[in-house]
Design a protein around this motif. Structure first.
Motif, PDB file in Angstrom:
ATOM      1  N   VAL B 134     -12.968   3.220   0.224  1.00 21.56           N
ATOM      2  CA  VAL B 134     -12.548   2.946  -1.147  1.00 21.56           C
ATOM      3  C   VAL B 134     -11.089   3.352  -1.346  1.00 21.56           C
ATOM      4  CG1 VAL B 134     -12.839   3.737  -3.532  1.00 21.56           C
ATOM      5  CG2 VAL B 134     -14.830   3.079  -2.196  1.00 21.56           C
ATOM      6  N   GLY B 135     -10.737   4.552  -0.890  1.00 25.28           N
ATOM      7  CA  GLY B 135      -9.365   5.039  -1.025  1.00 25.28           C
ATOM      8  C   GLY B 135      -8.399   4.113  -0.303  1.00 25.28           C
ATOM      9  N   ASN B 136      -8.808   3.667   0.863  1.00 27.97           N
ATOM     10  CA  ASN B 136      -7.972   2.772   1.642  1.00 27.97           C
ATOM     11  C   ASN B 136      -7.710   1.459   0.912  1.00 27.97           C
ATOM     12  OD1 ASN B 136      -8.346   0.591   4.315  1.00 27.97           O
ATOM     13  ND2 ASN B 136      -6.603   1.947   4.129  1.00 27.97           N
ATOM     14  N   PHE B 137      -8.742   0.842   0.338  1.00 22.31           N
ATOM     15  CA  PHE B 137      -8.447  -0.445  -0.304  1.00 22.31           C
ATOM     16  C   PHE B 137      -7.816  -0.308  -1.671  1.00 22.31           C
ATOM     17  CE2 PHE B 137     -11.905  -0.937  -3.175  1.00 22.31           C
ATOM     18  CZ  PHE B 137     -13.126  -0.818  -2.536  1.00 22.31           C
ATOM     19  N   TRP B 138      -7.956   0.881  -2.282  1.00 20.73           N
ATOM     20  CA  TRP B 138      -7.203   1.067  -3.541  1.00 20.73           C
ATOM     21  C   TRP B 138      -5.703   1.161  -3.291  1.00 20.73           C
ATOM     22  CZ3 TRP B 138      -7.765   1.109  -8.873  1.00 20.73           C
ATOM     23  CH2 TRP B 138      -9.053   0.839  -9.337  1.00 20.73           C
ATOM     24  N   THR B 139      -5.278   1.568  -2.098  1.00 23.32           N
ATOM     25  CA  THR B 139      -3.830   1.550  -1.838  1.00 23.32           C
ATOM     26  C   THR B 139      -3.311   0.107  -1.926  1.00 23.32           C
ATOM     27  OG1 THR B 139      -4.100   1.289   0.545  1.00 23.32           O
ATOM     28  CG2 THR B 139      -3.906   3.527  -0.261  1.00 23.32           C
ATOM     29  N   PHE B 140      -4.189  -0.830  -1.610  1.00 26.60           N
ATOM     30  CA  PHE B 140      -3.846  -2.254  -1.710  1.00 26.60           C
ATOM     31  C   PHE B 140      -3.673  -2.657  -3.184  1.00 26.60           C
ATOM     32  CE2 PHE B 140      -5.760  -6.733  -1.375  1.00 26.60           C
ATOM     33  CZ  PHE B 140      -4.547  -7.320  -1.104  1.00 26.60           C
ATOM     34  N   PHE B 141      -4.620  -2.195  -4.038  1.00 22.85           N
ATOM     35  CA  PHE B 141      -4.521  -2.539  -5.464  1.00 22.85           C
ATOM     36  C   PHE B 141      -3.309  -1.887  -6.116  1.00 22.85           C
ATOM     37  CE2 PHE B 141      -9.375  -2.577  -5.227  1.00 22.85           C
ATOM     38  CZ  PHE B 141      -9.364  -3.878  -4.781  1.00 22.85           C
ATOM     39  N   TYR B 142      -2.877  -0.760  -5.590  1.00 18.55           N
ATOM     40  CA  TYR B 142      -1.767  -0.011  -6.181  1.00 18.55           C
ATOM     41  C   TYR B 142      -0.403  -0.452  -5.655  1.00 18.55           C
ATOM     42  CZ  TYR B 142      -4.601   3.619  -8.512  1.00 18.55           C
ATOM     43  OH  TYR B 142      -5.431   4.318  -9.339  1.00 18.55           O
ATOM     44  N   GLN B 143      -0.366  -1.459  -4.751  1.00 23.80           N
ATOM     45  CA  GLN B 143       0.928  -1.915  -4.255  1.00 23.80           C
ATOM     46  C   GLN B 143       1.764  -2.445  -5.420  1.00 23.80           C
ATOM     47  OE1 GLN B 143       1.800  -2.506  -0.720  1.00 23.80           O
ATOM     48  NE2 GLN B 143       0.051  -1.204  -0.294  1.00 23.80           N
ATOM     49  N   PRO B 144       3.044  -2.067  -5.484  1.00 20.83           N
ATOM     50  CA  PRO B 144       3.887  -2.678  -6.516  1.00 20.83           C
ATOM     51  C   PRO B 144       3.996  -4.174  -6.222  1.00 20.83           C
ATOM     52  CG  PRO B 144       5.058  -0.922  -5.347  1.00 20.83           C
ATOM     53  CD  PRO B 144       3.775  -1.160  -4.620  1.00 20.83           C
ATOM     54  N   GLN B 145       4.215  -4.965  -7.236  1.00 22.23           N
ATOM     55  CA  GLN B 145       4.379  -6.419  -7.113  1.00 22.23           C
ATOM     56  C   GLN B 145       3.080  -7.145  -6.761  1.00 22.23           C
ATOM     57  OE1 GLN B 145       7.223  -8.016  -7.844  1.00 22.23           O
ATOM     58  NE2 GLN B 145       6.487 -10.066  -7.393  1.00 22.23           N
ATOM     59  N   ILE B 146       2.501  -6.894  -5.580  1.00 23.56           N
ATOM     60  CA  ILE B 146       1.358  -7.704  -5.169  1.00 23.56           C
ATOM     61  C   ILE B 146       0.006  -7.121  -5.557  1.00 23.56           C
ATOM     62  CG2 ILE B 146       2.561  -8.733  -3.205  1.00 23.56           C
ATOM     63  CD1 ILE B 146       0.800  -6.686  -1.494  1.00 23.56           C
ATOM     64  N   GLY B 147      -0.024  -5.841  -5.945  1.00 24.05           N
ATOM     65  CA  GLY B 147      -1.308  -5.176  -6.170  1.00 24.05           C
ATOM     66  C   GLY B 147      -2.022  -5.654  -7.429  1.00 24.05           C
ATOM     67  N   LEU B 148      -3.351  -5.692  -7.346  1.00 22.45           N
ATOM     68  CA  LEU B 148      -4.167  -6.142  -8.464  1.00 22.45           C
ATOM     69  C   LEU B 148      -3.995  -5.220  -9.671  1.00 22.45           C
ATOM     70  CD1 LEU B 148      -6.385  -8.192  -9.308  1.00 22.45           C
ATOM     71  CD2 LEU B 148      -8.060  -6.512  -8.555  1.00 22.45           C
ATOM     72  N   PHE B 149      -3.984  -3.913  -9.433  1.00 22.93           N
ATOM     73  CA  PHE B 149      -3.869  -2.949 -10.532  1.00 22.93           C
ATOM     74  C   PHE B 149      -2.555  -3.155 -11.271  1.00 22.93           C
ATOM     75  CE2 PHE B 149      -2.618   1.086 -12.399  1.00 22.93           C
ATOM     76  CZ  PHE B 149      -3.773   1.490 -13.039  1.00 22.93           C
ATOM     77  N   ASN B 150      -1.462  -3.238 -10.510  1.00 23.32           N
ATOM     78  CA  ASN B 150      -0.163  -3.439 -11.146  1.00 23.32           C
ATOM     79  C   ASN B 150      -0.122  -4.764 -11.895  1.00 23.32           C
ATOM     80  OD1 ASN B 150       0.307  -1.193  -9.508  1.00 23.32           O
ATOM     81  ND2 ASN B 150       2.489  -1.691  -9.374  1.00 23.32           N
ATOM     82  N   TYR B 151      -0.767  -5.782 -11.328  1.00 22.46           N
ATOM     83  CA  TYR B 151      -0.782  -7.079 -11.998  1.00 22.46           C
ATOM     84  C   TYR B 151      -1.505  -6.973 -13.334  1.00 22.46           C
ATOM     85  CZ  TYR B 151      -1.492 -11.951 -13.042  1.00 22.46           C
ATOM     86  OH  TYR B 151      -1.495 -13.159 -13.676  1.00 22.46           O
ATOM     87  N   VAL B 152      -2.672  -6.344 -13.340  1.00 23.82           N
ATOM     88  CA  VAL B 152      -3.459  -6.233 -14.567  1.00 23.82           C
ATOM     89  C   VAL B 152      -2.692  -5.430 -15.616  1.00 23.82           C
ATOM     90  CG1 VAL B 152      -5.581  -5.251 -15.551  1.00 23.82           C
ATOM     91  CG2 VAL B 152      -5.684  -6.531 -13.421  1.00 23.82           C
ATOM     92  N   VAL B 153      -2.070  -4.330 -15.190  1.00 27.19           N
ATOM     93  CA  VAL B 153      -1.288  -3.520 -16.139  1.00 27.19           C
ATOM     94  C   VAL B 153      -0.158  -4.350 -16.719  1.00 27.19           C
ATOM     95  CG1 VAL B 153       0.288  -1.557 -16.334  1.00 27.19           C
ATOM     96  CG2 VAL B 153      -1.879  -1.297 -15.130  1.00 27.19           C
TER      97      VAL B 153
END
Lengths: 312, 309
Positions: B134-153
């Motif tokens: 889980v921690g590993n794939f959340w680093t993917f969501f937290y990527q600036p620009q391409i990450g899902l989390f950053n996109y949603v924010v």
């Protein structure tokens, strides 16, 4: 009690239901995204804005299961036609498959260690739980508390001497070593949960069997075990989930032969740190069995989680 | 079993009692032995090592007995105090958020709307998964620009998605780990609260209705006090787990940037398995264990008081 004054109104139910469903959708989104990323191509997985609709590709899965080497177009042209779809995908990216990756082995290790330690925890746990439930044992409460307190220890705190001990005994990086370790961690939970389940079985059943001429051991095997089957099964799932997910001991004590999938999956990312589809494919294969388990066995699992709380 | 029918009654009872006792010990012994070998023996070893300057990467070097020197150095080490502050920040926020979200969800689910058990299961899914993965794939969501989390924010706030990095920024990284832990473990608090809510008998509310107590008053005088012991138990479990937290955060941030997310276990792992200061890190392990045990015991006493009320 139906239709009593405490029954929530239809409007309340709708509002509560919608809020919960909204939360559930937000919470499941990252998991769905991982599932989707596994079927994307490299560029699709890191595109901006994130792609919801895309051409599915097996590239991530091919990269997960194979090791490849880069080849020049001239080299590729001299090769015979691709044997299967995996070859084809690799060649489209200018690569040749050189053999299987380590993922299969690591996954198999997870299966062996997970099931091995679950079996052992349940075997030993059922025996102790039965003894604690039915017999007078001196210092029973202290022993039970001792068993539970071993769970409060941070894994890293005991990892140093376990590391030294395993090195001396030759158990480092072996399946047996990991199975024993995970059994020791799981057994506290197993004893507590199973004792609860066995406490619920009326003693009269065994007493009747004893009067019929069964020995204590026969009564345990033929009367108590079948009655406790559901409890044993749900405890087993908890032990399996723990062993399946464990990372701290695995990363410190295993590096090759006995390495499980959790320490391996993050290393799939590869050179340049860009192969997210392969990581997502690995995570999907690793996490999906647990998700399916959880959904199928939800009644037993949810009961097991709250069991300790309700009981005490 | 045929011969038992021949023996006299008291003797037969004695044989049975004796064999019961043997069975009891046979059944309990392997568990106790395993726990002694894999838990207690290493713990005692850790305590012993904590008084020495042993280094596990140099097993042949002569070992000096240093007394309480390791403990003295730990208590005066600014790095350790930083680690404890980071751990405290993580604990306080994860528990607060998980209690709020978990209780609210349980309270809503307890309205017994249609299909609530399926949705409950979906909410529970994250806590069943491997924290390291889980921690590993959340680093993917937290990527600036391409990450899902950053996109949603950025979708909801209009901030440029490449303008912030959750795991790269000193100010945001502590929150990055709190968000993931809350996502993963609020369902646990929810399940325990739900068990608490379901244990409240309907007649108490009915009596309150007859007394014309308002819903608000019922909530504060019935629901909260009755759920409190359950909630406190959930807090205990989460507290112990998050004090030990390692796998999720080590994969997510690795303790960085700098040491802004270096929780106690991560610091310990660094000291023990990267710097190989075995004696020193054993002393820190002992301090951590005593802290968890001490806090948990005090807490359990408080919990029992609440339960008795």
């Amino acid at each position: 009690m139906t239709g009593s004054i405490t029954e929530p109104s239809a409007r309340q139910k709708t509002v509560a239901g919608s809020l919960v469903i909204l939360y559930a959708i937000i919470t499941i989104l990252p998991l769905v995204w991982i599932l989707m990323t596994g079927f994307k191509t490299g560029p699709d997985s890191i595109s901006y804005p994130p792609k919801v609709f895309f051409q599915p590709s097996m590239e991530g899965y091919v990269n997960l299961f194979t090791s490849r080497t880069r080849a020049t177009p001239e080299q590729l042209a001299t090769l015979p036609a691709p044997e299967n779809f995996a070859d084809q995908i690799a060649r489209d990216r200018g690569m040749i498959i050189t053999g299987p990756s380590k993922f299969g082995e690591r996954f198999l290790n997870s299966v062996i260690i997970g099931f091995g330690s679950t079996f052992l925890s349940i075997f030993l746990g059922t025996l102790s739980a039965y003894a604690f439930s039915r017999f007078k044992i001196p210092l029973k409460d202290d022993l039970l508390f001792f068993i539970l307190s071993t769970r409060m220890m941070p894994p890293i705190a005991v990892a140093i001497p376990i590391f030294l001990m395993y090195r001396t005994l030759g158990l480092s990086d072996t399946h047996l070593g990991m199975i024993l370790l995970y059994t020791a961690v799981n057994i506290s939970l197993a004893v507590w949960l199973l004792k609860g389940f066995i406490d619920e079985i009326p003693r009269e059943y065994e007493e009747a069997a004893l009067i019929d001429g069964y020995s204590r051991f026969q009564a345990f095997v033929k009367v108590v075990l079948p009655q406790a089957a559901t409890g044993i099964a749900s405890t087993a799932i908890f032990c399996l989930i723990f062993a399946w997910n464990e990372y701290a001991f695995a990363v410190l004590l295993t590096s090759g032969t006995a390495q499980t999938a959790p320490p391996f999956i993050p290393t799939i990312i590869g050179v340049g740190g860009l192969d997210w589809p392969a990581v997502a494919a690995g995570a999907t294969i690793f996490l999906l069995p647990i998700m399916i388990f959880t959904i199928l066995l939800r009644k037993h699992l949810l009961r097991g989680i709250t069991f300790g709380a309700v009981r005490k | 079993m045929t011969e038992t029918s021949v023996t006299s009654r008291p003797l037969r009872r004695r044989i049975r009692a004796l064999s019961d006792r043997t069975i009891a010990w046979l059944f309990v012994a392997p568990t106790i032995f395993l726990l002694l070998a894999v838990n207690i023996f290493p713990l005692i070893w850790t305590i012993r090592l904590s008084f020495t300057d042993f280094r596990a990467n140099r097993p042949n070097r002569p070992v000096e007995w240093v007394g309480l020197e390791n403990y003295r150095r730990i208590l005066t080490d600014p790095d350790i105090w930083n680690t404890m502050q980071v751990t405290a920040h993580f604990l306080v926020w994860t528990i607060t958020l998980q209690v709020l979200i978990g209780f609210t969800l349980a309270w809503l689910i307890n309205r017994k709307f249609k299909g609530n058990d399926l949705w409950t299961t979906i909410i529970v899914l994250p806590m069943m998964l491997s924290p390291a993965v889980v921690g590993n794939f959340w680093t993917f969501f937290y990527q600036p620009q391409i990450g899902l989390f950053n996109y949603v924010v950025s979708f909801f706030s209009g901030v440029d998605p490449s303008s912030f990095s959750m795991i790269g920024s000193v100010n945001l990284a502590p929150w990055a780990i709190i968000i993931v832990d809350t996502w993963m473990w609020s369902p646990f608090v929810m399940l325990i609260c739900l068990a608490g809510l379901r244990s409240i008998p309907d007649y108490i509310y009915e009596a309150a209705e007859i007394d014309r107590a308002s819903k608000w008053r019922q909530f504060w005088t019935i629901t909260i006090p009755m759920v409190l012991p359950f909630l406190m138990l959930a807090v205990l479990f989460r507290g112990i787990e998050n004090f030990k937290m390692f796998d999720l955060v080590v994969q997510l941030t690795g303790g960085g940037p700098g040491s802004t997310t270096e929780l106690a276990s991560i610091n310990l792992k660094r000291e023990a398995f990267e710097k190989w200061r075995t004696g020193y890190s054993s002393a820190f392990a002992v301090i951590l264990f005593v802290t968890v045990f001490g806090l948990a015991s005090i807490y359990v006493k408080a919990l029992n008081k609440v339960k008795d009320r």
